[in-house]
Design a protein around this motif. Structure first.
Motif, short mmCIF file in Angstrom:
data_model
loop_
_atom_site.label_atom_id
_atom_site.label_comp_id
_atom_site.label_asym_id
_atom_site.label_seq_id
_atom_site.Cartn_x
_atom_site.Cartn_y
_atom_site.Cartn_z
N TRP A 1 42.44 48.90 40.10
CA TRP A 1 41.45 49.00 38.92
C TRP A 1 41.89 48.75 37.68
CZ3 TRP A 1 40.62 52.16 34.61
CH2 TRP A 1 39.40 51.96 34.11
N ASP A 2 43.25 49.22 37.42
CA ASP A 2 43.89 48.78 36.26
C ASP A 2 44.43 47.27 36.16
OD1 ASP A 2 44.95 49.49 33.66
OD2 ASP A 2 47.20 49.01 34.84
N LEU A 3 44.82 47.14 37.34
CA LEU A 3 45.17 45.45 37.45
C LEU A 3 44.03 44.46 37.13
CD1 LEU A 3 47.61 43.56 38.80
CD2 LEU A 3 46.10 43.59 40.49
N LEU A 4 42.78 44.61 37.53
CA LEU A 4 41.96 43.91 37.15
C LEU A 4 41.11 44.28 35.92
CD1 LEU A 4 40.13 43.89 41.00
CD2 LEU A 4 41.94 42.23 39.73
N GLY A 5 41.71 45.13 35.01
CA GLY A 5 41.04 45.54 33.84
C GLY A 5 39.84 46.34 34.01
N GLY A 6 39.63 47.26 34.84
CA GLY A 6 38.63 48.12 35.15
C GLY A 6 38.14 48.67 33.94
N ASP A 7 38.99 48.96 32.79
CA ASP A 7 38.36 49.57 31.64
C ASP A 7 38.15 48.76 30.47
OD1 ASP A 7 40.85 48.69 31.12
OD2 ASP A 7 41.63 50.68 30.03
N ALA B 1 35.84 46.70 28.39
CA ALA B 1 34.31 46.71 27.97
C ALA B 1 33.98 45.44 27.78
CB ALA B 1 34.38 47.40 26.73
N GLY B 2 34.83 44.67 27.63
CA GLY B 2 34.23 42.87 27.56
C GLY B 2 33.67 42.42 28.86
N GLY B 3 33.72 43.04 30.10
CA GLY B 3 33.07 42.60 31.30
C GLY B 3 34.18 41.80 32.09
N GLU B 4 35.45 41.43 31.64
CA GLU B 4 36.33 40.60 32.49
C GLU B 4 36.36 41.09 33.72
OE1 GLU B 4 40.93 39.54 32.09
OE2 GLU B 4 39.97 39.55 30.31
N TYR B 5 36.32 42.59 33.97
CA TYR B 5 36.61 43.08 35.30
C TYR B 5 35.51 42.55 36.29
CZ TYR B 5 36.89 46.75 38.76
OH TYR B 5 37.02 47.75 39.99
N GLY B 6 34.55 42.34 35.92
CA GLY B 6 33.32 41.73 36.86
C GLY B 6 33.77 40.32 37.39
N GLN B 7 34.46 39.62 36.78
CA GLN B 7 34.62 38.12 37.39
C GLN B 7 35.81 38.26 38.52
OE1 GLN B 7 37.04 35.73 34.34
NE2 GLN B 7 38.64 37.42 33.87
N TYR B 8 36.41 39.36 38.69
CA TYR B 8 37.29 39.38 39.83
C TYR B 8 36.43 39.90 41.22
CZ TYR B 8 40.58 38.95 36.52
OH TYR B 8 41.40 38.14 35.34
N LEU B 9 35.00 40.13 40.93
CA LEU B 9 34.38 40.89 42.02
C LEU B 9 33.07 40.04 42.18
CD1 LEU B 9 34.34 44.65 40.87
CD2 LEU B 9 35.78 43.64 42.41
N THR B 10 32.70 39.89 43.66
CA THR B 10 31.66 38.88 43.72
C THR B 10 30.37 39.90 43.82
OG1 THR B 10 31.66 39.50 46.14
CG2 THR B 10 32.77 37.52 45.46
N ASP B 11 30.45 41.38 44.03
CA ASP B 11 29.23 42.11 44.07
C ASP B 11 29.21 43.50 43.49
OD1 ASP B 11 30.64 43.05 46.08
OD2 ASP B 11 29.13 42.98 47.62
N GLY B 12 30.35 43.40 42.75
CA GLY B 12 30.72 45.01 42.14
C GLY B 12 31.67 45.58 43.02
N VAL B 13 32.03 45.23 44.25
CA VAL B 13 32.78 45.98 45.09
C VAL B 13 33.75 44.97 45.88
CG1 VAL B 13 32.89 47.19 47.38
CG2 VAL B 13 31.11 47.79 45.84
N HIS B 14 33.70 43.75 46.48
CA HIS B 14 34.19 42.90 47.07
C HIS B 14 34.79 42.09 45.95
CE1 HIS B 14 31.43 44.49 50.20
NE2 HIS B 14 32.59 44.46 50.67
N LEU B 15 36.30 41.61 46.41
CA LEU B 15 36.89 40.63 45.57
C LEU B 15 36.47 39.25 45.63
CD1 LEU B 15 40.40 42.13 46.31
CD2 LEU B 15 39.25 42.38 44.19
N SER B 16 36.49 38.62 44.40
CA SER B 16 36.16 37.22 44.40
C SER B 16 37.49 36.23 44.86
CB SER B 16 35.86 36.73 42.92
OG SER B 16 36.72 37.04 42.06
N ASP B 17 37.32 35.09 44.74
CA ASP B 17 38.61 34.29 44.92
C ASP B 17 39.82 34.64 44.01
OD1 ASP B 17 37.70 33.27 47.08
OD2 ASP B 17 37.18 31.29 46.17
N MET B 18 39.36 34.81 42.70
CA MET B 18 40.15 35.12 41.40
C MET B 18 40.73 36.69 41.77
SD MET B 18 39.69 34.73 37.62
CE MET B 18 38.74 33.54 37.55
N GLY B 19 39.76 37.47 42.01
CA GLY B 19 40.31 38.83 42.37
C GLY B 19 41.29 38.83 43.60
#
Length: 117
Positions: A37-43, A45-63
């Motif tokens: 969660w911390d590694l992917l920037g889960g906190d 507020a700019g939304g960067e966290y979402g770029q690492y997920l495909t659907d809010g749960v599963h990791l994207s290629d970058m994730g």
């Protein structure tokens, strides 16, 4: 829902709480845990966290890449003898070793786990 269960709460806050619970279990068992969660920037507020997920749960290629790099970093820091050797490690007497003779890491050309089992 057809199965009668409520939709899961796939929220950032739920992911944070789940990660904290996993950290607690790791601490109780004296086991290292990668804080994804911390590694992917889960906190963030700019939304960067979402770029690492495909659907809010599963990791994207970058994730997946971020988690891999985080896991390799954790292994390298905490368990260097288990980390894959990197280019530049010295080969002495047929065994990969650093110049001082202390073996570090696992050679990448060894058999895969699936070949050993």
């Amino acid at each position: 829902h057809a199965n009668g269960r409520d939709k899961s709460q796939r929220t950032n806050e739920a992911a944070r709480r789940y990660g904290q619970a996993i950290q607690g279990v790791g601490s109780d068992l004296n086991c290292d845990v990668l804080d994804v969660w911390d590694l992917l920037g889960g906190d963030d507020a700019g939304g960067e966290y979402g770029q690492y997920l495909t659907d809010g749960v599963h990791l994207s290629d970058m994730g997946n890449r971020m988690v891999y790099e985080g896991l390799m970093g954790l292994i390298g820091r905490r368990y260097p003898a288990l980390a894959p050797m990197v280019e530049g490690d010295v080969i002495l007497d047929g065994e990969e070793q650093p110049p001082d003779g202390e073996k570090i890491g696992l050679p990448m050309e060894e058999k895969l786990w699936t070949e050993l089992c």
